[in-house]
Motif scaffolding. Sequence first.
Motif, PDB file in Angstrom:
ATOM      1  N   ALA A  78     127.695 -35.689 -42.169  1.00 52.44           N
ATOM      2  CA  ALA A  78     127.704 -35.866 -40.859  1.00 52.44           C
ATOM      3  C   ALA A  78     126.907 -37.346 -41.143  1.00 52.44           C
ATOM      4  O   ALA A  78     125.710 -37.515 -41.895  1.00 52.44           O
ATOM      5  N   LYS A  79     126.382 -37.988 -39.317  1.00 49.84           N
ATOM      6  CA  LYS A  79     125.897 -38.913 -39.505  1.00 49.84           C
ATOM      7  C   LYS A  79     124.029 -38.465 -39.425  1.00 49.84           C
ATOM      8  O   LYS A  79     123.475 -38.638 -40.092  1.00 49.84           O
ATOM      9  N   ASN A  80     123.730 -37.049 -38.681  1.00 51.57           N
ATOM     10  CA  ASN A  80     122.609 -36.419 -37.850  1.00 51.57           C
ATOM     11  C   ASN A  80     122.391 -35.838 -37.927  1.00 51.57           C
ATOM     12  O   ASN A  80     124.325 -34.617 -37.738  1.00 51.57           O
ATOM     13  N   VAL A  81     121.816 -34.815 -37.917  1.00 50.50           N
ATOM     14  CA  VAL A  81     121.899 -33.395 -37.265  1.00 50.50           C
ATOM     15  C   VAL A  81     121.103 -33.097 -36.637  1.00 50.50           C
ATOM     16  O   VAL A  81     119.640 -33.851 -36.079  1.00 50.50           O
ATOM     17  N   ILE A  82     121.460 -32.662 -35.344  1.00 48.15           N
ATOM     18  CA  ILE A  82     120.720 -32.243 -34.276  1.00 48.15           C
ATOM     19  C   ILE A  82     120.093 -30.669 -34.644  1.00 48.15           C
ATOM     20  O   ILE A  82     121.069 -30.116 -34.642  1.00 48.15           O
ATOM     21  N   HIS A  83     119.029 -30.271 -34.629  1.00 47.92           N
ATOM     22  CA  HIS A  83     118.065 -29.507 -34.796  1.00 47.92           C
ATOM     23  C   HIS A  83     117.971 -28.644 -33.569  1.00 47.92           C
ATOM     24  O   HIS A  83     116.616 -28.883 -32.713  1.00 47.92           O
ATOM     25  N   ALA A  84     118.757 -27.468 -33.138  1.00 45.29           N
ATOM     26  CA  ALA A  84     118.596 -26.821 -31.639  1.00 45.29           C
ATOM     27  C   ALA A  84     117.774 -25.098 -31.846  1.00 45.29           C
ATOM     28  O   ALA A  84     117.999 -24.778 -32.595  1.00 45.29           O
ATOM     29  N   VAL A  85     117.039 -24.817 -30.650  1.00 43.73           N
ATOM     30  CA  VAL A  85     116.278 -24.051 -30.585  1.00 43.73           C
ATOM     31  C   VAL A  85     116.946 -22.730 -29.785  1.00 43.73           C
ATOM     32  O   VAL A  85     116.194 -22.730 -28.212  1.00 43.73           O
ATOM     33  N   GLY A  86     117.623 -22.096 -30.202  1.00 40.88           N
ATOM     34  CA  GLY A  86     117.983 -21.059 -29.977  1.00 40.88           C
ATOM     35  C   GLY A  86     116.778 -19.688 -28.943  1.00 40.88           C
ATOM     36  O   GLY A  86     116.264 -19.869 -30.517  1.00 40.88           O
ATOM     37  N   PRO A  87     117.398 -19.104 -28.105  1.00 40.12           N
ATOM     38  CA  PRO A  87     116.213 -18.233 -27.221  1.00 40.12           C
ATOM     39  C   PRO A  87     116.225 -17.062 -28.488  1.00 40.12           C
ATOM     40  O   PRO A  87     117.581 -16.656 -29.059  1.00 40.12           O
ATOM     41  N   VAL A  88     115.407 -16.459 -28.745  1.00 39.18           N
ATOM     42  CA  VAL A  88     115.201 -14.962 -29.579  1.00 39.18           C
ATOM     43  C   VAL A  88     115.798 -14.013 -28.467  1.00 39.18           C
ATOM     44  O   VAL A  88     115.234 -13.851 -27.484  1.00 39.18           O
ATOM     45  N   TRP A  89     116.775 -13.671 -28.647  1.00 42.13           N
ATOM     46  CA  TRP A  89     117.491 -12.025 -27.457  1.00 42.13           C
ATOM     47  C   TRP A  89     116.471 -10.611 -27.631  1.00 42.13           C
ATOM     48  O   TRP A  89     115.650 -10.502 -28.619  1.00 42.13           O
ATOM     49  N   VAL A  90     116.183 -10.379 -26.536  1.00 39.22           N
ATOM     50  CA  VAL A  90     114.596  -9.597 -26.641  1.00 39.22           C
ATOM     51  C   VAL A  90     115.583  -8.558 -25.781  1.00 39.22           C
ATOM     52  O   VAL A  90     116.001  -7.358 -26.079  1.00 39.22           O
ATOM     53  N   ASP A  91     116.149  -7.875 -23.902  1.00 42.07           N
ATOM     54  CA  ASP A  91     116.726  -7.257 -23.620  1.00 42.07           C
ATOM     55  C   ASP A  91     117.893  -8.010 -22.565  1.00 42.07           C
ATOM     56  O   ASP A  91     118.195  -7.184 -21.649  1.00 42.07           O
ATOM     57  N   ASN A  93     116.148  -9.926 -19.812  1.00 43.44           N
ATOM     58  CA  ASN A  93     115.177  -9.934 -18.596  1.00 43.44           C
ATOM     59  C   ASN A  93     114.660 -11.315 -19.119  1.00 43.44           C
ATOM     60  O   ASN A  93     113.248 -11.151 -18.645  1.00 43.44           O
ATOM     61  N   ASN A  94     115.276 -11.280 -20.392  1.00 43.82           N
ATOM     62  CA  ASN A  94     113.654 -12.693 -20.783  1.00 43.82           C
ATOM     63  C   ASN A  94     113.456 -13.741 -20.323  1.00 43.82           C
ATOM     64  O   ASN A  94     112.738 -15.492 -21.564  1.00 43.82           O
ATOM     65  N   LYS A  95     114.569 -14.515 -19.899  1.00 48.20           N
ATOM     66  CA  LYS A  95     115.495 -16.267 -19.660  1.00 48.20           C
ATOM     67  C   LYS A  95     116.034 -15.983 -20.812  1.00 48.20           C
ATOM     68  O   LYS A  95     116.113 -16.861 -20.886  1.00 48.20           O
ATOM     69  N   GLU A  96     116.843 -14.931 -21.853  1.00 48.50           N
ATOM     70  CA  GLU A  96     117.519 -15.626 -22.554  1.00 48.50           C
ATOM     71  C   GLU A  96     118.918 -16.434 -22.373  1.00 48.50           C
ATOM     72  O   GLU A  96     118.969 -17.497 -23.039  1.00 48.50           O
ATOM     73  N   ALA A  97     119.429 -15.921 -21.092  1.00 46.79           N
ATOM     74  CA  ALA A  97     120.576 -16.830 -20.945  1.00 46.79           C
ATOM     75  C   ALA A  97     120.130 -18.164 -20.479  1.00 46.79           C
ATOM     76  O   ALA A  97     120.583 -19.590 -20.754  1.00 46.79           O
ATOM     77  N   GLU A  98     119.399 -18.348 -19.702  1.00 47.72           N
ATOM     78  CA  GLU A  98     119.208 -19.262 -19.797  1.00 47.72           C
ATOM     79  C   GLU A  98     118.544 -20.213 -19.927  1.00 47.72           C
ATOM     80  O   GLU A  98     118.949 -21.546 -19.782  1.00 47.72           O
ATOM     81  N   TYR A 129     118.579 -14.171 -34.282  1.00 42.78           N
ATOM     82  CA  TYR A 129     118.467 -14.458 -32.960  1.00 42.78           C
ATOM     83  C   TYR A 129     118.858 -12.883 -31.679  1.00 42.78           C
ATOM     84  O   TYR A 129     118.164 -13.439 -30.800  1.00 42.78           O
ATOM     85  N   ARG A 130     119.517 -12.470 -32.620  1.00 46.04           N
ATOM     86  CA  ARG A 130     119.874 -10.967 -32.021  1.00 46.04           C
ATOM     87  C   ARG A 130     120.763 -10.995 -30.541  1.00 46.04           C
ATOM     88  O   ARG A 130     121.473 -10.289 -30.256  1.00 46.04           O
ATOM     89  N   PHE A 131     121.159 -12.265 -30.124  1.00 47.19           N
ATOM     90  CA  PHE A 131     121.647 -12.637 -29.751  1.00 47.19           C
ATOM     91  C   PHE A 131     123.506 -11.899 -28.940  1.00 47.19           C
ATOM     92  O   PHE A 131     124.378 -12.594 -29.448  1.00 47.19           O
ATOM     93  N   PRO A 132     123.955 -11.567 -28.334  1.00 43.51           N
ATOM     94  CA  PRO A 132     124.924 -10.898 -27.738  1.00 43.51           C
ATOM     95  C   PRO A 132     125.768 -12.040 -28.058  1.00 43.51           C
ATOM     96  O   PRO A 132     126.529 -13.118 -26.849  1.00 43.51           O
ATOM     97  N   GLN A 133     127.342 -11.862 -28.727  1.00 45.37           N
ATOM     98  CA  GLN A 133     127.981 -13.018 -29.089  1.00 45.37           C
ATOM     99  C   GLN A 133     129.246 -13.025 -27.963  1.00 45.37           C
ATOM    100  O   GLN A 133     129.122 -14.534 -28.077  1.00 45.37           O
ATOM    101  N   GLY A 134     129.371 -12.268 -27.260  1.00 43.35           N
ATOM    102  CA  GLY A 134     130.341 -12.569 -26.283  1.00 43.35           C
ATOM    103  C   GLY A 134     129.551 -13.019 -24.902  1.00 43.35           C
ATOM    104  O   GLY A 134     130.004 -14.474 -25.122  1.00 43.35           O
ATOM    105  N   LEU A 135     128.348 -13.415 -24.387  1.00 43.14           N
ATOM    106  CA  LEU A 135     127.646 -14.181 -23.463  1.00 43.14           C
ATOM    107  C   LEU A 135     127.630 -15.503 -24.086  1.00 43.14           C
ATOM    108  O   LEU A 135     127.292 -16.644 -23.568  1.00 43.14           O
TER     109      LEU A 135
END
Length: 189
Positions: A78-91, A93-98, A129-135
């Motif tokens: 690849a030419k570059n890596v884009i390092h992205a930080v996703g949210p940790v899934w809690v329950d 109700n902590n803006k995980e989807a947003e 980070y345990r985010f549900p795969q489907g969502l």
Amino acid sequence: MLGLRRYKRTQIDIWQGDITQFSVDLMVNAANFELAGGLGVDGAIHAAGGPEILAECKKIGNCPTGSCVVTTAGRLPAKNVIHAVGPVWVDGNNKEAELLKTCYENIFVTAKNLGGRHLSIPAISTGAYRFPQGLAAEIAMTTAKKFIDHEYQSAPQRITFVAIDGAAYDVLQKHLFASFADEIDHFEQ
Ligand code: APR
């Protein structure tokens, strides 16, 4: 079975395997706030890419959840890596989807600004980070579609979502077909 759609000027597809083995312009990493490396995709990318990527991450310092930073790709195909930080899934109700949506938006804008033609993206947040795969897959596809709708002239020509195994592939494919259902151009078995 090949999961693939064409939408406006972009091909969206799914590839199964280790992301570090797939040649692209821009490879997305599922990183952490400290950009410190880790396990999962992050571990695979740093192991295959070599120490210069981590050295560059250390210079950058950190990356807030939902954001991303760019480094060189070392020995990766690849030419570059884009390092992205996703949210940790809690329950949920902590803006995980947003936050995951924001994360994908930032990835697509960064890819556009870099002029990358082909982007590969792992299933961010769905491992440690345990985010549900489907969502997560639904958010990935709907955010990609919205981005292409707004930026179709400068969007990457190809976006490849990477699945580590068959189960992850099936989840991504279901949401690829759901989001891009009305634009069928090509489907092979
Ligand atoms: N290629 C493609 N996909 C992979 C690979 C690989 N080599 N290795 C793991 N995966 C998949 C996982 O199965 C999961 O579905 O990528 C998805 C994301 O998992 P993680 O890599 O654990 O990423 P994430 O859930 O975002 O957690 C990030 O994990 O190791 C740490 O440093 C990393 O702290 C950060 C956290």
